[in-house]
Design a protein around this motif. Structure first.
Motif, PDB file in Angstrom:
ATOM      1  N   TYR A  58       0.817  -1.223   0.000  1.00 33.80           N
ATOM      2  CA  TYR A  58       0.000   0.000   0.000  1.00 33.80           C
ATOM      3  C   TYR A  58       0.846   1.266   0.000  1.00 33.80           C
ATOM      4  O   TYR A  58       0.407   2.302  -0.515  1.00 33.80           O
ATOM      5  CB  TYR A  58      -0.970  -0.009   1.185  1.00 33.80           C
ATOM      6  CG  TYR A  58      -2.105  -0.975   0.968  1.00 33.80           C
ATOM      7  CD1 TYR A  58      -3.162  -0.645   0.138  1.00 33.80           C
ATOM      8  CD2 TYR A  58      -2.110  -2.224   1.572  1.00 33.80           C
ATOM      9  CE1 TYR A  58      -4.212  -1.528  -0.077  1.00 33.80           C
ATOM     10  CE2 TYR A  58      -3.146  -3.118   1.361  1.00 33.80           C
ATOM     11  CZ  TYR A  58      -4.190  -2.761   0.535  1.00 33.80           C
ATOM     12  OH  TYR A  58      -5.208  -3.638   0.312  1.00 33.80           O
ATOM     13  N   ASP A  62       0.665   5.041  -2.335  1.00 36.71           N
ATOM     14  CA  ASP A  62       0.514   6.286  -1.579  1.00 36.71           C
ATOM     15  C   ASP A  62      -0.468   6.198  -0.415  1.00 36.71           C
ATOM     16  O   ASP A  62      -1.020   7.212   0.013  1.00 36.71           O
ATOM     17  CB  ASP A  62       0.154   7.467  -2.497  1.00 36.71           C
ATOM     18  CG  ASP A  62       1.271   7.774  -3.480  1.00 36.71           C
ATOM     19  OD1 ASP A  62       2.445   7.575  -3.109  1.00 36.71           O
ATOM     20  OD2 ASP A  62       0.973   8.196  -4.616  1.00 36.71           O
ATOM     21  N   PHE A  63      -0.699   4.999   0.102  1.00 40.26           N
ATOM     22  CA  PHE A  63      -1.417   4.833   1.363  1.00 40.26           C
ATOM     23  C   PHE A  63      -0.341   4.718   2.438  1.00 40.26           C
ATOM     24  O   PHE A  63       0.004   3.628   2.880  1.00 40.26           O
ATOM     25  CB  PHE A  63      -2.325   3.593   1.331  1.00 40.26           C
ATOM     26  CG  PHE A  63      -3.540   3.789   0.483  1.00 40.26           C
ATOM     27  CD1 PHE A  63      -4.725   4.245   1.041  1.00 40.26           C
ATOM     28  CD2 PHE A  63      -3.505   3.526  -0.875  1.00 40.26           C
ATOM     29  CE1 PHE A  63      -5.851   4.430   0.266  1.00 40.26           C
ATOM     30  CE2 PHE A  63      -4.629   3.701  -1.664  1.00 40.26           C
ATOM     31  CZ  PHE A  63      -5.803   4.160  -1.098  1.00 40.26           C
ATOM     32  N   GLN A  90     -10.886   1.225   3.491  1.00 45.69           N
ATOM     33  CA  GLN A  90      -9.590   1.496   4.114  1.00 45.69           C
ATOM     34  C   GLN A  90      -9.245   0.509   5.224  1.00 45.69           C
ATOM     35  O   GLN A  90      -8.099   0.400   5.620  1.00 45.69           O
ATOM     36  CB  GLN A  90      -9.534   2.903   4.712  1.00 45.69           C
ATOM     37  CG  GLN A  90      -9.727   4.018   3.740  1.00 45.69           C
ATOM     38  CD  GLN A  90     -11.180   4.454   3.662  1.00 45.69           C
ATOM     39  OE1 GLN A  90     -12.105   3.707   3.955  1.00 45.69           O
ATOM     40  NE2 GLN A  90     -11.397   5.681   3.231  1.00 45.69           N
ATOM     41  N   GLU A 110      -4.270   7.511   2.874  1.00 47.45           N
ATOM     42  CA  GLU A 110      -3.315   8.260   2.071  1.00 47.45           C
ATOM     43  C   GLU A 110      -2.587   9.308   2.900  1.00 47.45           C
ATOM     44  O   GLU A 110      -1.428   9.614   2.638  1.00 47.45           O
ATOM     45  CB  GLU A 110      -4.018   8.922   0.891  1.00 47.45           C
ATOM     46  CG  GLU A 110      -4.497   7.914  -0.136  1.00 47.45           C
ATOM     47  CD  GLU A 110      -5.200   8.560  -1.312  1.00 47.45           C
ATOM     48  OE1 GLU A 110      -5.398   9.792  -1.308  1.00 47.45           O
ATOM     49  OE2 GLU A 110      -5.556   7.821  -2.234  1.00 47.45           O
ATOM     50  N   ASP A 111      -3.280   9.849   3.888  1.00 48.72           N
ATOM     51  CA  ASP A 111      -2.666  10.885   4.722  1.00 48.72           C
ATOM     52  C   ASP A 111      -3.412  10.973   6.046  1.00 48.72           C
ATOM     53  O   ASP A 111      -4.443  10.325   6.235  1.00 48.72           O
ATOM     54  CB  ASP A 111      -2.640  12.239   4.006  1.00 48.72           C
ATOM     55  CG  ASP A 111      -4.013  12.645   3.483  1.00 48.72           C
ATOM     56  OD1 ASP A 111      -5.036  12.323   4.126  1.00 48.72           O
ATOM     57  OD2 ASP A 111      -4.067  13.295   2.419  1.00 48.72           O
TER      58      ASP A 111
END
Length: 152
Positions: A58, A62-63, A90, A110-111
């Motif tokens: 992941y 970009d996770f 998620q 992602e963030d």
């Protein structure tokens, strides 16, 4: 050849290469393709092998944020909360547990903004009494499966 431990050897071979062909498995295990096919079908029917999926990194997608979310819930709401968590893309793992919390969920985000939004949505649920979230700093081992013991 005897077929003792053949199922365990077959599972171990698939853990090593889940895309292996029946022919290559048969060669590795020194049995016929038909034998491999029959044993594989039996393992699938018995629920030992539930499917074949790729192992995803992941972080490369970009996770970059992994969160461990612990939840205390009202007892009768436990199935409803776990079902809702299972439906959220998620959440890669959802566990009903003993101890201080009722549920532990592992999520990939992602963030931190995405993580915060997800957690805030959870906390608006009146059946969730308490939560504790830990952000993973470094995954030293993740999604690992283990080989079955084979008696020689």
């Amino acid at each position: 050849m005897t077929y003792e431990n053949l199922d365990a050897k077959l599972v171990n071979a698939l853990l090593d290469d889940g895309r292996a062909s029946l022919r290559s498995l048969a060669e590795e295990l020194d049995v016929s393709v038909t034998t491999v096919s029959n044993h594989l079908s039996d393992l699938e029917e018995d629920g030992v092998i539930e499917g074949y999926t790729p192992k995803i990194n992941y972080n490369e997608l970009d996770f970059d944020v992994t969160a461990v979310i612990q939840l205390k819930v009202e007892g009768n709401a436990l199935p409803d909360i776990t079902d809702r968590l299972d439906q959220q893309k998620q959440m890669t793992s959802v566990y009903e547990v003993t101890g201080g919390y009722d549920i532990i969920a592992i999520g990939k985000f992602e963030d931190t903004d995405g993580m915060n939004a997800q957690i805030k949505t959870l906390l608006t649920d009146p059946d969730i009494k308490e939560s504790n979230t830990s952000v993973v700093l470094n995954a030293t081992s993740e999604n690992e499966q283990f080989e079955l013991d084979v008696e020689e």
